[in-house]
Design a protein around this motif. Structure first.
Motif, short mmCIF file in Angstrom:
data_model
loop_
_atom_site.label_atom_id
_atom_site.label_comp_id
_atom_site.label_asym_id
_atom_site.label_seq_id
_atom_site.Cartn_x
_atom_site.Cartn_y
_atom_site.Cartn_z
N LEU A 5 10.99 -2.07 -5.88
CA LEU A 5 10.77 -0.64 -5.64
C LEU A 5 10.02 -0.40 -4.34
O LEU A 5 10.20 0.62 -3.69
CB LEU A 5 9.99 -0.01 -6.81
N VAL A 6 9.18 -1.37 -3.97
CA VAL A 6 8.44 -1.30 -2.70
C VAL A 6 8.79 -2.55 -1.91
O VAL A 6 8.73 -3.66 -2.42
CB VAL A 6 6.92 -1.23 -2.92
N LYS A 7 9.17 -2.35 -0.64
CA LYS A 7 9.49 -3.46 0.26
C LYS A 7 8.75 -3.23 1.57
O LYS A 7 8.73 -2.11 2.09
CB LYS A 7 10.99 -3.55 0.53
N ILE A 8 8.14 -4.30 2.07
CA ILE A 8 7.43 -4.22 3.35
C ILE A 8 7.90 -5.37 4.22
O ILE A 8 7.84 -6.54 3.81
CB ILE A 8 5.90 -4.29 3.15
N VAL A 9 8.40 -5.05 5.40
CA VAL A 9 8.80 -6.06 6.37
C VAL A 9 7.61 -6.28 7.29
O VAL A 9 7.05 -5.33 7.85
CB VAL A 9 10.03 -5.62 7.18
N MET A 10 7.21 -7.56 7.42
CA MET A 10 6.02 -7.91 8.19
C MET A 10 6.37 -9.06 9.14
O MET A 10 7.15 -9.94 8.80
CB MET A 10 4.90 -8.31 7.22
N THR A 11 5.77 -9.03 10.34
CA THR A 11 5.98 -10.12 11.29
C THR A 11 5.04 -11.28 10.98
O THR A 11 4.09 -11.13 10.20
CB THR A 11 5.71 -9.67 12.74
N GLY A 12 5.30 -12.40 11.63
CA GLY A 12 4.43 -13.56 11.48
C GLY A 12 3.02 -13.33 11.97
O GLY A 12 2.11 -14.09 11.65
N GLN A 13 2.82 -12.26 12.74
CA GLN A 13 1.48 -11.91 13.21
C GLN A 13 0.82 -10.89 12.29
O GLN A 13 -0.17 -10.28 12.65
CB GLN A 13 1.55 -11.36 14.64
N HIS A 14 1.41 -10.71 11.10
CA HIS A 14 0.88 -9.81 10.07
C HIS A 14 0.93 -8.34 10.45
O HIS A 14 0.09 -7.56 10.01
CB HIS A 14 -0.55 -10.23 9.66
N TYR A 15 1.89 -7.95 11.26
CA TYR A 15 2.10 -6.53 11.56
C TYR A 15 3.20 -5.99 10.66
O TYR A 15 4.28 -6.57 10.58
CB TYR A 15 2.51 -6.32 13.03
N ALA A 16 2.92 -4.88 9.99
CA ALA A 16 3.93 -4.24 9.17
C ALA A 16 4.91 -3.51 10.08
O ALA A 16 4.50 -2.72 10.93
CB ALA A 16 3.29 -3.28 8.18
N LYS A 17 6.19 -3.80 9.92
CA LYS A 17 7.22 -3.15 10.74
C LYS A 17 7.91 -2.01 10.00
O LYS A 17 8.34 -1.05 10.61
CB LYS A 17 8.28 -4.17 11.16
N ARG A 18 8.03 -2.19 8.68
CA ARG A 18 8.77 -1.19 7.93
C ARG A 18 8.30 -1.19 6.48
O ARG A 18 8.05 -2.23 5.90
CB ARG A 18 10.26 -1.54 7.99
N VAL A 19 8.19 -0.01 5.91
CA VAL A 19 7.84 0.17 4.51
C VAL A 19 8.97 0.97 3.87
O VAL A 19 9.34 2.02 4.39
CB VAL A 19 6.50 0.92 4.33
N THR A 20 9.50 0.46 2.77
CA THR A 20 10.57 1.15 2.06
C THR A 20 10.11 1.40 0.63
O THR A 20 9.73 0.47 -0.07
CB THR A 20 11.86 0.30 2.05
N LEU A 21 10.16 2.68 0.24
CA LEU A 21 9.78 3.06 -1.12
C LEU A 21 11.02 3.62 -1.82
O LEU A 21 11.71 4.49 -1.28
CB LEU A 21 8.69 4.13 -1.11
N ASP A 22 11.28 3.13 -3.02
CA ASP A 22 12.37 3.67 -3.81
C ASP A 22 12.04 5.13 -4.14
O ASP A 22 10.89 5.44 -4.48
CB ASP A 22 12.53 2.85 -5.09
N ILE A 80 2.17 -0.89 -3.17
CA ILE A 80 2.17 -1.16 -1.72
C ILE A 80 1.26 -2.35 -1.42
O ILE A 80 1.63 -3.25 -0.66
CB ILE A 80 1.75 0.10 -0.92
N ALA A 81 0.07 -2.37 -2.00
CA ALA A 81 -0.85 -3.49 -1.78
C ALA A 81 -0.22 -4.80 -2.25
O ALA A 81 -0.32 -5.83 -1.56
CB ALA A 81 -2.17 -3.24 -2.51
N ALA A 82 0.45 -4.78 -3.39
CA ALA A 82 1.09 -5.99 -3.90
C ALA A 82 2.21 -6.46 -2.98
O ALA A 82 2.38 -7.67 -2.76
CB ALA A 82 1.63 -5.74 -5.32
N ALA A 83 2.98 -5.54 -2.41
CA ALA A 83 4.05 -5.92 -1.48
C ALA A 83 3.47 -6.52 -0.19
O ALA A 83 4.01 -7.48 0.36
CB ALA A 83 4.93 -4.71 -1.17
N ILE A 84 2.36 -5.96 0.28
CA ILE A 84 1.69 -6.52 1.47
C ILE A 84 1.23 -7.95 1.17
O ILE A 84 1.42 -8.86 1.97
CB ILE A 84 0.51 -5.63 1.91
#
Length: 114
Positions: free
Chosen positions: A45-62, A77-81
């Protein structure tokens, strides 16, 4: 009787090997920085795309989450991070193991390239 220096690798050879290792380490750090992982929670339901440098690029919420309480969404959101961060750390350990042949323990922190 003492050994001659000819029996051991010379300083030049040691320096060459150190430079090769440093070059490989820089390449691994570059690969890690360019890596992207997706952390998920709530069964996707929650997806977070993150780089290897720990930067969030995209957050997707159902869209179904918009009906939930704010605290529930925040926890997801915290769990997805956290899931994304765990994946980055695992990927980093795998890349370092491939470079060194030494399996790094969980929680081992590598110097940042930034």
């Amino acid at each position: 009787m003492s050994k001659s220096f000819g029996d051991k690798p010379g300083l030049g050879e040691l320096m060459k090997k150190a430079q090769e290792m440093q070059k490989k380490m820089q390449e691994i750090q570059k690969q890690i920085a360019e890596m992207e992982v997706t952390g998920q929670s709530g069964g996707g339901l929650v997806k977070i795309v993150m780089t290897g440098q720990h930067y969030a690029k995209r957050v997707t919420l159902d869209p179904s989450l918009m009906k939930e309480e704010k605290a529930v969404v925040e926890d997801l959101i915290a769990a997805a991070i956290n899931d994304a961060t765990d994946k980055i750390e695992k990927g980093t350990r795998e890349k370092m193991t491939a470079l060194t042949g030494i399996k790094l323990p969980d929680g081992f922190d590598l110097p940042s390239s930034s």
